[in-house]
Design an enzyme around this catalytic site. Structure first.
Site, PDB file in Angstrom:
ATOM      1  N   LYS A 183      57.078 -22.251 -50.411  1.00  0.00           N
ATOM      2  CA  LYS A 183      57.980 -22.391 -49.258  1.00  0.00           C
ATOM      3  C   LYS A 183      57.549 -23.201 -48.013  1.00  0.00           C
ATOM      4  O   LYS A 183      56.773 -22.671 -47.439  1.00  0.00           O
ATOM      5  CB  LYS A 183      58.721 -21.030 -49.112  1.00  0.00           C
ATOM      6  CG  LYS A 183      59.486 -21.096 -47.868  1.00  0.00           C
ATOM      7  CD  LYS A 183      60.138 -19.754 -47.666  1.00  0.00           C
ATOM      8  CE  LYS A 183      61.509 -19.802 -46.905  1.00  0.00           C
ATOM      9  NZ  LYS A 183      61.576 -20.762 -45.681  1.00  0.00           N
ATOM     10  N   CYS A 223      30.056 -20.350 -11.008  1.00  0.00           N
ATOM     11  CA  CYS A 223      29.615 -19.884 -12.377  1.00  0.00           C
ATOM     12  C   CYS A 223      29.687 -18.398 -12.056  1.00  0.00           C
ATOM     13  O   CYS A 223      29.031 -17.584 -11.250  1.00  0.00           O
ATOM     14  CB  CYS A 223      28.373 -20.174 -12.711  1.00  0.00           C
ATOM     15  SG  CYS A 223      27.560 -19.259 -13.970  1.00  0.00           S
TER      16      CYS A 223
HETATM   17  S1  IVH Z   1      66.004 -24.391 -51.808  1.00  0.00           S
HETATM   18  C1  IVH Z   1      70.179 -23.647 -52.331  1.00  0.00           C
HETATM   19  N1  IVH Z   1      63.380 -24.743 -51.956  1.00  0.00           N
HETATM   20  O1  IVH Z   1      63.576 -22.319 -46.785  1.00  0.00           O
HETATM   21  C2  IVH Z   1      68.711 -23.594 -51.988  1.00  0.00           C
HETATM   22  N2  IVH Z   1      64.028 -24.279 -49.675  1.00  0.00           N
HETATM   23  O2  IVH Z   1      65.515 -20.106 -46.182  1.00  0.00           O
HETATM   24  C3  IVH Z   1      68.169 -24.312 -50.947  1.00  0.00           C
HETATM   25  N3  IVH Z   1      62.551 -24.094 -48.171  1.00  0.00           N
HETATM   26  O3  IVH Z   1      66.604 -24.011 -45.470  1.00  0.00           O
HETATM   27  C4  IVH Z   1      66.873 -24.304 -50.570  1.00  0.00           C
HETATM   28  N4  IVH Z   1      60.770 -24.652 -49.277  1.00  0.00           N
HETATM   29  O4  IVH Z   1      64.355 -25.242 -45.482  1.00  0.00           O
HETATM   30  C5  IVH Z   1      64.167 -24.621 -51.083  1.00  0.00           C
HETATM   31  N5  IVH Z   1      60.834 -25.030 -52.315  1.00  0.00           N
HETATM   32  C6  IVH Z   1      62.076 -24.941 -51.441  1.00  0.00           C
HETATM   33  C7  IVH Z   1      61.691 -24.820 -49.993  1.00  0.00           C
HETATM   34  C8  IVH Z   1      63.110 -24.284 -49.428  1.00  0.00           C
HETATM   35  C9  IVH Z   1      61.173 -24.565 -47.992  1.00  0.00           C
HETATM   36  C10 IVH Z   1      63.388 -23.869 -46.896  1.00  0.00           C
HETATM   37  C11 IVH Z   1      64.565 -24.707 -46.444  1.00  0.00           C
HETATM   38  C12 IVH Z   1      65.495 -23.627 -46.535  1.00  0.00           C
HETATM   39  C13 IVH Z   1      64.650 -22.205 -46.279  1.00  0.00           C
HETATM   40  C14 IVH Z   1      65.710 -21.123 -46.796  1.00  0.00           C
END
Ligand code: IVH
Length: 701
Positions: free
Chosen positions: A123, A416
């Protein structure tokens, strides 16, 4: 028509233009999408300059997908709102094993299936964007906004080199790609370092930096920020696309179009597979070159995803399994000022203890006065404490909303806190220094601790408490006094008990004898360690080694002129000035003569024998001859020092990884070079392994 008068443009003809654009875009894809550059950076730069010259000569040739056309257009007055054709959804969060279990159980039940296959992804902690490609051409980029309406940031997104202006391969007529724009940690650190030096905008963390950079009205500013991108979802594709039926394969498909996808994406099965992935990413997290705040777990089959569908807000087929936070809020109780060996005065924040990044944090450095001003921090403030990986805790920001009028300004002392000498700030240096020199007990304590440290004279047993007491009792005024100590002096020391007990403790005869033996053992020392032990400003172990290799005796080194010193490898004007100044100072000359003169020459001499290293330098064995090392990530020792030490053993230190690399030394937050090494099966050494390797050959870091 401007003349093509440069050498490199010699052969250029307008008919080469298309091929040149295509070649540069192909090199760009190899670099950003495959993480496998096809040519050295210098070759890319050469072709890029050719392209610029050609475009200057024939402006009518310029196409919007030329790599020179990333930065174009005038600054905007404001961002235009755009309604997303398909909303940019968020994902539900989970935080523990039970919730993971529940999620998997829900999927099993809804899909009426046994073990479910998932696409597991890091993420990324940046900003979600939607990129619209029409006929393969990037036509619009928009931020998430509230999910339904975002802002048009096309001009800015075009400046991000990892985002293709033109797709490649088998792209559909219309494609809406979702992904994350983020700032890698190395770029973030470099940006902040420069900003601190020249008064630019300093960011609290890479995420804020990415957001702040993308929301610039002038695309020329965004272009200077080290932003990058990973695609993770197809929001929409026109019917002419034949999309694969799993999330994982769709990501691979996006790669074939020239869109970068995160390399750590994996297909896993069941709760066990998900748990293992979460654990593995948690362990890798600190070493990555970008921030991740969890993993995103998606049902892999698109058919199954469609069956599960969405709630009003989020897809049912995905969750974000979050890591414990690397940032927490706590109260700043006080700011204290510590004086270091060179007199540098460092403000240290005393915090109400808080659990962050896996440990309890009660102190954080505030670096210097500029940092305090930049944060605008006051005593009594609630502050954001950040601890990422094993990096020392930092104060990232002040929570201004929680001020209640009881806060008081941080007052930087003018004298100091240890010795009362004036504190001086050199015009363009950020550090403030105590001018007390060795009359300052803090500087004296620190210089003694440095002198006895493992890499210097290596006198074991002289910890902070003993040194503090030796200085406070007036028994030691300089490092040479250590060698005049008697067993009785030491045995009689009354040590401050610290927190553990109430009564001061007597050092005692047994410990005192042991310490005396340790002092005795330190008296035969290689010249490089002796030079390092003196604590000359900016003379680390590597520079000390260089000096010891070039001068036969301390007497010769002490006579060296600045010009002579500067001729040595890796010795610049500042270092040579510090060396000359140090040896010109009468007090230092006196200490050195007390340390190394022979007993018959001077009654109070320590009788240290400094072993010359100059003769054996040329003849010294070069056990790492023919080997090539690459250093990446943050090491606890400055990189140039590690480099010099490896070179002293005959190794070459290179800037990029290839099949011929003997090993990559990977420190904290190692990035693409580490990935490259893994791909090429090049051995990877941790800092500890490097230390062991050097030690085998008698070099210590
Ligand atoms: S998928 C419909 N994949 O996390 C699915 N999101 O809380 C769409 N994010 O706003 C999102 N890494 O900015 C997806 N590998 C990843 C991600 C990711 C970061 C963020 C993204 C989204 C938030 C969701």
């Amino acid at each position: 028509m401007p003349k093509l008068n440069s050498d490199i443009a010699g052969e250029l003809r307008p008919e080469d233009y298309g091929r040149l654009v295509e070649t540069l875009n192909r090199y760009g894809r190899a670099y950003y999408v495959n993480d496998a550059p096809l040519v050295p950076d210098a070759e890319y730069d050469r072709l890029y300059r050719q392209l610029e010259l050609l475009e200057a000569a024939y402006p009518e040739l310029i196409v919007p997908i030329s790599p020179t056309q990333r930065v174009g257009g005038a600054p905007l007055a404001a961002f235009t709102p755009v309604e997303h054709r398909f909303p940019l959804l968020s994902i539900g969060d989970i935080f523990n094993a039970q919730e993971l279990h529940d999620f998997n159980a829900r999927m099993q039940e809804s899909l009426d299936a046994g073990s479910i296959e998932y696409c597991a992804e890091p993420k990324l902690d940046g900003l979600a964007v939607s990129l619209i490609y029409e006929q393969g051409r990037l036509v619009r980029a928009a931020t998430r906004g509230d999910g339904r309406v975002g802002e048009d940031v096309t001009q800015n997104v075009r400046t991000i080199k990892a985002i293709p202006l033109q797709l490649y391969g088998n792209y559909p007529q219309l494609l809406d790609v979702r992904g994350e724009i983020f700032m890698p940690r190395d770029g973030f650190a470099a940006w902040n370092e420069r900003a601190r030096e020249n008064g630019g905008k300093v960011f609290a963390n890479p995420r804020n930096a990415a957001a702040g950079s993308l929301r610039q009205l002038d695309p020329r500013i965004t272009a200077q920020r080290p932003l990058t991108f990973n695609a993770y979802y197809i929001g929409f594709a026109s019917a002419d696309a034949s999309l694969p039926d799993t999330q994982y394969q769709r990501l691979q498909y996006l790669k074939t179009l020239g869109l970068p996808v995160n390399p750590l994406v994996q297909v896993v099965s069941g709760v066990q597979g998900l748990t293992d992935y979460y654990t593995a990413m948690g362990q890798r997290r600190a070493a990555l070159n970008y921030d991740i705040d969890g993993v995103v777990l998606k049902v892999n089959s698109i058919t199954a995803q469609e069956q599960l569908g969405f709630t009003a807000k989020v897809p049912r087929w995905a969750v974000a399994y979050k890591f414990p936070p690397e940032e927490e809020i706590t109260k700043l109780l006080a700011v204290e000022f510590q004086v270091g060996r060179t007199g540098a005065v460092t403000p240290v924040a005393r915090l109400a203890p808080v659990y962050v990044g896996g440990v309890t944090v009660a102190n954080a450095t505030l670096h210097n006065e500029d940092e305090i001003a930049r944060l605008g921090v006051m005593v009594g403030d609630y502050v954001v404490v950040r601890r990422a990986g094993d990096v020392i805790p930092q104060i990232a920001a002040v929570v201004a909303e929680r001020r209640d009028g009881t806060q008081t300004p941080v007052v930087f002392p003018e004298v100091c806190p240890e010795c009362g000498s004036a504190i001086e700030r050199v015009a363009d240096e950020a550090v403030a220094r105590c001018t007390g020199g060795l009359i300052c007990p803090a500087q004296l304590r620190q210089s003694i601790l440095h002198f006895v440290s493992r890499d210097a004279m290596d006198i074991e047993g002289f910890g902070e408490r003993i040194v503090e007491e030796l200085v406070a009792s007036g028994k030691v005024h300089c490092v040479a006094d250590l060698y005049a100590l008697t067993t009785h002096d030491l045995a009689a020391l009354l040590l401050d008990p610290g927190n553990d007990s109430r009564k001061p403790r007597l050092l005692g005869m047994v410990t005192a004898r042991k310490l005396m033996q340790n002092i005795e053992k330190s008296k035969r020392v290689p010249m490089s360690r002796f030079i390092y032990a003196l604590g000359i400003r900016e003379v680390g172990q590597a520079t000390a080694l260089t000096l010891a290799h070039h001068y036969r005796t301390m007497a010769e080194l002490m006579q060296a002129s600045a010009g002579e010193l500067q001729a040595l490898p890796d010795v610049g004007p500042t270092v040579s000035m510090h060396v000359v100044d140090f040896f010109q100072e009468p007090h230092n000359q006196d200490v050195i003569s007390r340390l190394i003169a022979k007993p018959e020459e001077l009654m109070f001499s320590a009788g240290i024998e400094v072993l010359s290293q100059a003769e054996d330098f040329a003849a010294a064995p070069k056990p790492l001859d023919g080997q090539t090392y690459v250093l990446t990530g943050t090491l606890s020792v400055p990189r140039h020092e590690v480099k010099t030490l490896l070179q002293s053993l005959g190794a070459t230190v290179a800037g990029s990884v290839s099949k011929k690399t003997s090993a990559v030394v990977a420190g904290e937050a190692a990035g693409s070079k580490l990935t490259k090494a893994q791909e090429l099966n090049v051995p990877i050494l941790s800092e500890d392994e490097l230390r062991a390797l050097l030690q085998q050959h008698g070099v210590r870091i």
